[in-house]
Design an enzyme around this catalytic site. Structure first.
Site, PDB file in Angstrom:
ATOM      1  CD  GLU A 188       4.863   3.864   1.756  1.00 40.54           C
ATOM      2  OE1 GLU A 188       3.768   3.717   2.342  1.00 40.54           O
ATOM      3  OE2 GLU A 188       5.000   3.727   0.527  1.00 40.54           O
ATOM      4  CG  ASN A 203       1.665   2.189  -2.879  1.00 39.52           C
ATOM      5  OD1 ASN A 203       1.302   1.027  -2.696  1.00 39.52           O
ATOM      6  ND2 ASN A 203       0.793   3.187  -2.973  1.00 39.52           N
ATOM      7  CG  ASN A 216       2.865  -2.516  -0.259  1.00 44.96           C
ATOM      8  OD1 ASN A 216       2.331  -2.690   0.834  1.00 44.96           O
ATOM      9  ND2 ASN A 216       2.496  -1.538  -1.092  1.00 44.96           N
ATOM     10  CD  GLU A 217      -1.738  -1.705  -0.751  1.00 44.47           C
ATOM     11  OE1 GLU A 217      -1.666  -0.855  -1.664  1.00 44.47           O
ATOM     12  OE2 GLU A 217      -2.351  -1.506   0.307  1.00 44.47           O
ATOM     13  CE1 TYR A 243      -4.176   3.085   5.454  1.00 41.26           C
ATOM     14  CE2 TYR A 243      -4.145   1.831   3.396  1.00 41.26           C
ATOM     15  CZ  TYR A 243      -3.480   2.364   4.492  1.00 41.26           C
ATOM     16  OH  TYR A 243      -2.131   2.178   4.640  1.00 41.26           O
ATOM     17  CD  GLU A 252      -0.108  -0.390   3.737  1.00 36.22           C
ATOM     18  OE1 GLU A 252      -0.956   0.440   3.322  1.00 36.22           O
ATOM     19  OE2 GLU A 252       0.859  -0.766   3.061  1.00 36.22           O
ATOM     20  CD  GLN A 298       2.779   5.099   6.110  1.00 38.63           C
ATOM     21  OE1 GLN A 298       3.859   5.618   6.359  1.00 38.63           O
ATOM     22  NE2 GLN A 298       2.430   4.779   4.859  1.00 38.63           N
TER      23      GLN A 298
HETATM   24  O1  AHR Z   1      -0.045   3.696   3.623  1.00 35.68           O
HETATM   25  C1  AHR Z   1      -0.184   4.409   2.436  1.00 35.68           C
HETATM   26  C2  AHR Z   1      -0.239   3.503   1.211  1.00 35.68           C
HETATM   27  O2  AHR Z   1      -1.426   2.770   1.240  1.00 35.68           O
HETATM   28  C3  AHR Z   1       0.836   2.444   1.132  1.00 35.68           C
HETATM   29  O3  AHR Z   1       1.997   2.918   0.540  1.00 35.68           O
HETATM   30  C4  AHR Z   1       0.193   1.398   0.281  1.00 35.68           C
HETATM   31  O4  AHR Z   1       0.673   0.117   0.566  1.00 35.68           O
HETATM   32  C5  AHR Z   1      -1.287   1.554   0.548  1.00 35.68           C
HETATM   33  O5  AHR Z   1      -2.014   1.576  -0.610  1.00 35.68           O
END
Ligand code: AHR
Length: 508
Positions: free
Chosen positions: A31, A76, A176-177, A248, A300, A357
């Site tokens: 990113e 993001n 994205n999201e 995550y 992700e 990432q």
């Molecule tokens: O990977 C970090 C962030 O986590 C990304 O920008 C976003 O898509 C997610 O919330």
């Protein structure tokens, strides 16, 4: 208690026989965030960089690992990004305030630099589109810039920028999201579904061969989890090929109460998230009587819980600030191994997944001005990249040993995945031993394929679950050769150390 028994029959696969898993399952993510691009892969001032400012040591590491696909430029970030700011003569590119991470983006690295870097490291792009502040028209313009040969406004602009041949980028993320209130341009599922369908139609008018991924839920903790996915697909099912999901994990007071035994079981909640999301895809498919079956893009996933607040996520209007620089320990690497197992055993429907990432930002590779080091999570990821080729096996597992995890019930100590490559007659098994104190014995029973020759055997383990690597101790946590399995009467016995992730590969 006896050993866990595993029955390996190379004819029983979850991916169609002879149909290999999609290697895009082991993609990653870069990113425009923190030091991922600037200082990470692009550092024109560094003696470690080539004439174009690309870090040679990082390229070698990524090329060597064999990362098949990399998502870019966000995250993001992408929801406020104007791709036109990052193309054309570098001296004309604006310094822009990125509102997602409160960072200044010099735009010296943009689409063309990324495509050149991808070619050099031997990877494919998974391009993210701005469906936050961006319009479907701008998304289609980027497709035209990247994929059309000549004779149109945006393809001719690319040619003017010195790039004669189109990139023919296949895979694109439609935003994205967008379910997240933190996302620039956040909207309702219905609004996003309509916008994604419109973008997809315009993009396919430019290039009908595209593979498009709609934004699903950003995680099971979202209040709109699954309902978002259903509503989005009600509007866009016929126009997209895949649906995204993100996740995550952390050994946090909330998620695990700091209990490492529970932490190592969390990959099972990723299995559940995949299965629930697929159920929604198939529900909408049924309602629409569609012939098409969607696949998932887990674009992700990782451990991320330490560098997740305050200055770790606020760039304070600096260029290349130190953001999301999570340092990973042994237990994180073990869980990452488990998460890879989860992805592999869903390879029949998960076509793309991206470890989020790749460099400096929640990453397996960390750089400074002098070099780089491999974080603990690099190792399970690199094993998947190296050894996971072929069809995922439907293993019969008799694992008598379990432990109780509050809120999850009985969890097996062993988590195993097998892959068999019919072409070169290789079989590989990946094991997570969640037992924190005991070695676990496994007996592998072979049917349809026999393990004659052990080709590789590696284990990641250690006494201290909290041990981590750093520039001062880059190999504190590193793989070692696993104890060799023993063979008797056509069976193979393996001893897995406590707190370990291992890989064994055999050839016929
Ligand atoms: O990977 C970090 C962030 O986590 C990304 O920008 C976003 O898509 C997610 O919330």
């Amino acid at each position: 208690m006896g050993p866990a028994r595993i029955y390996v029959d190379s004819r029983r696969t979850i991916t169609p026989v002879g149909g290999a898993l999609d290697r895009n399952l082991f993609g990653s993510f870069l990113e425009q965030l923190g030091r991922a691009i600037y200082e990470g892969i692009y550092d024109p001032g560094s003696s470690l960089s080539d004439a174009n400012g690309l870090r040679k040591d990082v390229m070698e590491e990524v090329r060597g690992a064999g990362v098949p696909m990399i998502r870019y430029p966000g995250g993001n970030f992408v929801s406020g990004y104007n791709w036109l700011d990052g193309v054309g003569p570098k001296e004309d590119r604006p310094h822009v305030l990125d509102k997602a991470w409160n960072t200044i983006n010099s735009n010296q690295f943009g689409t063309n630099e990324f495509m050149a870097w991808c070619r050099l490291v031997g990877t494919k792009p998974l391009m993210g589109l701005n469906l936050g502040t961006g319009t479907p028209e701008q998304a289609a313009a980027l497709v035209e810039y990247c994929n059309v040969d000549r004779g149109t406004r945006w393809s001719d602009l690319r040619r003017k920028h010195g790039i004669a041949d189109p990139y023919r980028v296949q895979h694109w993320c439609l935003g994205n999201e967008m379910d997240g209130p933190w996302q620039i341009g956040h909207m309702t599922a219905n609004e996003y579904g309509l916008k994604a369908a419109d973008a997809a139609r315009q993009m396919r008018a430019v290039d009908p061969s595209l593979k498009l991924v709609a934004c699903g839920s950003s995680g099971p903790g979202m209040p709109t989890y699954l309902e978002w996915d259903r509503e989005v697909l009600e509007q866009s099912y016929e126009y997209v090929d895949g649906l995204s999901l993100h996740r995550y994990f952390g050994n946090t007071p909330d998620e695990t109460g700091g209990d490492s035994a529970k932490y190592l079981a969390l990959n099972l909640t990723m299995d559940r998230q995949i299965e629930e999301t697929l159920a929604v895809c198939d529900l909408v498919r049924g309602r629409k009587r569609s012939a098409k079956k969607l696949w998932l893009s887990f674009d992700e996933w990782n451990v991320w819980y330490r560098a997740r607040a305050g200055d770790a996520v606020n760039g304070h209007r600096q260029e290349a600030p130190h953001l999301l620089e999570e340092i990973y320990n042994l237990e994180d690497a073990l869980l990452v191994g488990g998460l890879l197992n989860t992805l592999m055993r869903h390879a029949d429907r998960v076509e793309i997944a991206c470890l989020a990432q790749l460099v400096n930002v929640i990453a397996p590779i960390m750089t400074n001005g002098q070099g780089l080091f491999r974080q603990t999570i690099f190792y399970p990821y690199s094993w998947a990249l190296q050894y996971a080729r072929g069809s995922v096996l439907e293993l019969l597992i008799e694992s008598p040993s379990t432990y109780e995890v509050p809120g999850m019930g009985l969890v097996p100590h062993l988590d195993v995945v097998g892959i068999s490559d019919a072409d070169d007659a290789k079989t590989v098994l990946f094991f997570l031993n969640r037992d924190l104190s005991k070695a676990r014995e496994v007996e592998v029973n072979w049917a349809g394929a026999t393990a004659n020759r052990l080709l590789a055997s590696w284990v990641l383990t250690g006494d201290d679950l909290k041990a981590a690597n750093g520039f001062d101790a880059p190999r504190k946590v590193a793989p070692r050769a696993a104890e060799k399995p023993s063979n008797a009467s056509g069976r193979t016995r393996i001893e897995l150390p406590p707190r370990s992730y291992s890989v064994f590969q055999w050839g016929a």
